[in-house]
Design a protein around this motif. Structure first.
Motif, PDB file in Angstrom:
ATOM      1  N   PHE A 199       1.072  -1.427  -0.361  1.00 51.90           N
ATOM      2  CA  PHE A 199       0.542   0.638  -0.137  1.00 51.90           C
ATOM      3  C   PHE A 199       0.941   1.483   0.066  1.00 51.90           C
ATOM      4  CE2 PHE A 199      -2.458  -3.689   2.248  1.00 51.90           C
ATOM      5  CZ  PHE A 199      -3.052  -3.656   1.453  1.00 51.90           C
ATOM      6  N   VAL A 200       1.447   1.666  -1.127  1.00 50.89           N
ATOM      7  CA  VAL A 200       2.526   2.623  -1.339  1.00 50.89           C
ATOM      8  C   VAL A 200       1.767   3.662  -2.297  1.00 50.89           C
ATOM      9  CG1 VAL A 200       4.594   3.478  -2.000  1.00 50.89           C
ATOM     10  CG2 VAL A 200       4.299   1.334  -0.427  1.00 50.89           C
ATOM     11  N   TYR A 201       1.824   4.763  -2.237  1.00 54.95           N
ATOM     12  CA  TYR A 201       1.543   5.850  -3.136  1.00 54.95           C
ATOM     13  C   TYR A 201       2.921   6.758  -3.115  1.00 54.95           C
ATOM     14  CZ  TYR A 201       1.076   9.642   0.355  1.00 54.95           C
ATOM     15  OH  TYR A 201       1.743  10.642   1.101  1.00 54.95           O
ATOM     16  N   LEU A 202       2.728   7.055  -4.933  1.00 55.15           N
ATOM     17  CA  LEU A 202       4.279   8.175  -4.989  1.00 55.15           C
ATOM     18  C   LEU A 202       3.024   9.340  -6.028  1.00 55.15           C
ATOM     19  CD1 LEU A 202       6.655   8.743  -5.932  1.00 55.15           C
ATOM     20  CD2 LEU A 202       6.615   7.713  -8.178  1.00 55.15           C
ATOM     21  N   LYS A 203       3.438  10.420  -5.545  1.00 51.95           N
ATOM     22  CA  LYS A 203       2.944  11.787  -6.446  1.00 51.95           C
ATOM     23  C   LYS A 203       3.609  12.306  -6.097  1.00 51.95           C
ATOM     24  CE  LYS A 203      -0.201  14.542  -4.697  1.00 51.95           C
ATOM     25  NZ  LYS A 203      -1.099  16.199  -3.337  1.00 51.95           N
ATOM     26  N   ASP A 204       3.542  13.064  -8.125  1.00 49.91           N
ATOM     27  CA  ASP A 204       4.426  13.805  -8.527  1.00 49.91           C
ATOM     28  C   ASP A 204       3.396  14.514  -9.179  1.00 49.91           C
ATOM     29  OD1 ASP A 204       6.819  14.848  -9.798  1.00 49.91           O
ATOM     30  OD2 ASP A 204       6.220  14.175 -11.746  1.00 49.91           O
ATOM     31  N   SER A 205       4.508  15.909  -8.120  1.00 51.65           N
ATOM     32  CA  SER A 205       3.683  17.150  -8.057  1.00 51.65           C
ATOM     33  C   SER A 205       3.935  17.951  -9.675  1.00 51.65           C
ATOM     34  CB  SER A 205       3.798  18.499  -6.905  1.00 51.65           C
ATOM     35  OG  SER A 205       3.380  17.653  -5.732  1.00 51.65           O
ATOM     36  N   ARG A 206       2.477  18.452 -10.253  1.00 54.16           N
ATOM     37  CA  ARG A 206       4.358  18.987 -11.549  1.00 54.16           C
ATOM     38  C   ARG A 206       3.408  20.224 -11.405  1.00 54.16           C
ATOM     39  NH1 ARG A 206      -0.066  16.150 -13.618  1.00 54.16           N
ATOM     40  NH2 ARG A 206      -1.402  16.824 -13.500  1.00 54.16           N
ATOM     41  N   ALA A 207       4.690  20.774 -12.525  1.00 58.40           N
ATOM     42  CA  ALA A 207       4.617  22.412 -12.192  1.00 58.40           C
ATOM     43  C   ALA A 207       3.292  23.274 -12.760  1.00 58.40           C
ATOM     44  CB  ALA A 207       5.863  23.154 -13.046  1.00 58.40           C
ATOM     45  N   ARG A 224      -2.121   1.246 -14.855  1.00 60.77           N
ATOM     46  CA  ARG A 224      -1.063   1.375 -15.940  1.00 60.77           C
ATOM     47  C   ARG A 224       0.086   0.654 -15.207  1.00 60.77           C
ATOM     48  NH1 ARG A 224      -4.219   6.006 -16.180  1.00 60.77           N
ATOM     49  NH2 ARG A 224      -4.844   6.880 -17.916  1.00 60.77           N
ATOM     50  N   GLY A 225       0.620  -0.269 -15.839  1.00 64.71           N
ATOM     51  CA  GLY A 225       2.815  -0.444 -15.875  1.00 64.71           C
ATOM     52  C   GLY A 225       2.365  -1.123 -13.833  1.00 64.71           C
ATOM     53  N   GLY A 226       1.314  -1.426 -13.431  1.00 64.37           N
ATOM     54  CA  GLY A 226       0.919  -1.930 -12.088  1.00 64.37           C
ATOM     55  C   GLY A 226       0.609  -1.153 -11.359  1.00 64.37           C
ATOM     56  N   ALA A 227       0.397  -0.028 -11.421  1.00 68.58           N
ATOM     57  CA  ALA A 227      -0.497   0.817 -10.246  1.00 68.58           C
ATOM     58  C   ALA A 227      -1.858   1.447 -11.053  1.00 68.58           C
ATOM     59  CB  ALA A 227       1.092   1.912 -10.207  1.00 68.58           C
ATOM     60  N   TYR A 228      -1.952   2.247 -10.075  1.00 66.70           N
ATOM     61  CA  TYR A 228      -3.193   2.505 -10.788  1.00 66.70           C
ATOM     62  C   TYR A 228      -2.522   4.368 -10.794  1.00 66.70           C
ATOM     63  CZ  TYR A 228      -7.840   4.342 -11.193  1.00 66.70           C
ATOM     64  OH  TYR A 228      -9.569   5.015 -11.323  1.00 66.70           O
ATOM     65  N   GLN A 229      -2.896   4.743 -11.651  1.00 64.38           N
ATOM     66  CA  GLN A 229      -2.785   6.465 -11.996  1.00 64.38           C
ATOM     67  C   GLN A 229      -3.580   7.192 -12.029  1.00 64.38           C
ATOM     68  OE1 GLN A 229       0.359   6.482 -15.020  1.00 64.38           O
ATOM     69  NE2 GLN A 229      -0.376   8.408 -15.435  1.00 64.38           N
ATOM     70  N   SER A 263      -1.081  17.185 -10.350  1.00 63.60           N
ATOM     71  CA  SER A 263       0.497  16.054  -9.795  1.00 63.60           C
ATOM     72  C   SER A 263      -0.410  14.835 -10.191  1.00 63.60           C
ATOM     73  CB  SER A 263      -0.669  16.115  -8.052  1.00 63.60           C
ATOM     74  OG  SER A 263      -1.513  15.484  -7.467  1.00 63.60           O
ATOM     75  N   THR A 264       0.050  14.002 -10.347  1.00 60.23           N
ATOM     76  CA  THR A 264      -0.197  12.533 -10.745  1.00 60.23           C
ATOM     77  C   THR A 264       0.024  11.602  -9.770  1.00 60.23           C
ATOM     78  OG1 THR A 264       0.177  13.021 -13.658  1.00 60.23           O
ATOM     79  CG2 THR A 264       0.437  10.593 -12.998  1.00 60.23           C
ATOM     80  N   THR A 265      -0.522  10.775  -9.230  1.00 65.43           N
ATOM     81  CA  THR A 265      -0.841   9.509  -8.035  1.00 65.43           C
ATOM     82  C   THR A 265      -0.240   8.168  -8.445  1.00 65.43           C
ATOM     83  OG1 THR A 265      -1.053  11.239  -6.684  1.00 65.43           O
ATOM     84  CG2 THR A 265      -1.152   9.566  -5.518  1.00 65.43           C
ATOM     85  N   LEU A 266       0.497   7.866  -8.540  1.00 65.28           N
ATOM     86  CA  LEU A 266       0.392   6.420  -8.555  1.00 65.28           C
ATOM     87  C   LEU A 266      -0.023   5.643  -7.250  1.00 65.28           C
ATOM     88  CD1 LEU A 266       3.554   5.996 -10.900  1.00 65.28           C
ATOM     89  CD2 LEU A 266       0.833   6.510 -11.667  1.00 65.28           C
ATOM     90  N   PHE A 267      -0.699   4.668  -6.852  1.00 64.75           N
ATOM     91  CA  PHE A 267      -1.140   4.007  -6.027  1.00 64.75           C
ATOM     92  C   PHE A 267      -0.775   2.380  -6.476  1.00 64.75           C
ATOM     93  CE2 PHE A 267      -3.871   7.573  -5.512  1.00 64.75           C
ATOM     94  CZ  PHE A 267      -3.560   7.404  -4.304  1.00 64.75           C
ATOM     95  N   PHE A 268      -0.136   2.043  -5.109  1.00 61.28           N
ATOM     96  CA  PHE A 268       0.505   0.342  -5.491  1.00 61.28           C
ATOM     97  C   PHE A 268       0.078  -0.481  -4.574  1.00 61.28           C
ATOM     98  CE2 PHE A 268       3.832   3.018  -7.061  1.00 61.28           C
ATOM     99  CZ  PHE A 268       4.168   3.019  -8.462  1.00 61.28           C
ATOM    100  N   ASP A 269      -0.354  -1.228  -4.732  1.00 65.30           N
ATOM    101  CA  ASP A 269      -1.151  -2.804  -3.472  1.00 65.30           C
ATOM    102  C   ASP A 269       0.200  -3.784  -3.498  1.00 65.30           C
ATOM    103  OD1 ASP A 269      -3.509  -2.924  -4.042  1.00 65.30           O
ATOM    104  OD2 ASP A 269      -3.954  -3.935  -6.016  1.00 65.30           O
TER     105      ASP A 269
END
Length: 114
Positions: free
Chosen positions: A28-36, A49-54, A60-66
């Protein structure tokens, strides 16, 4: 590679590569990339997409991983430059949802758009 001296133009396409290195398996990890503020995502729809829910949002773009397995992972996010000016890029933040002490973040850079 975009640095402080790089000049961008409206319509340029940006590929953001996020490298994640972890020394243990995490759930249960999230990766949040804030955009300019000058960038718009090329992918407007959320989905798996690619094993994560985007999830695409305005800033921002946030990726959630189980499950995020041990090792080095690379994730790419594509955007397009939409506005002139000088902007600060956002930071990317990775955090385990149930163990908040497992976290990390990237640095920021300045974007110049002519």
């Amino acid at each position: 590679k975009i640095g402080p001296q790089t000049r961008l133009h409206k319509g340029d396409r940006i590929l953001t590569r996020l490298f994640v290195e972890n020394d243990r398996d995490l759930d249960f990890v999230y990766l949040k990339d804030s955009r300019a503020a000058c960038l718009e995502p090329l992918s407007q729809l959320s989905g798996y997409r690619g094993g994560a829910y985007q999830v695409e949002k305005d800033a921002s773009t946030t990726l959630f991983f189980d499950r995020l397995t041990r090792g080095t992972h690379t994730y790419e996010i594509r955007s397009i430059v939409a506005h002139d000016g000088t902007y600060s890029s956002g930071v990317a933040r990775l955090q385990c949802a149930y163990s908040a002490e497992f976290t990390g973040h990237s640095s920021s850079t300045v974007l110049h758009v002519d």
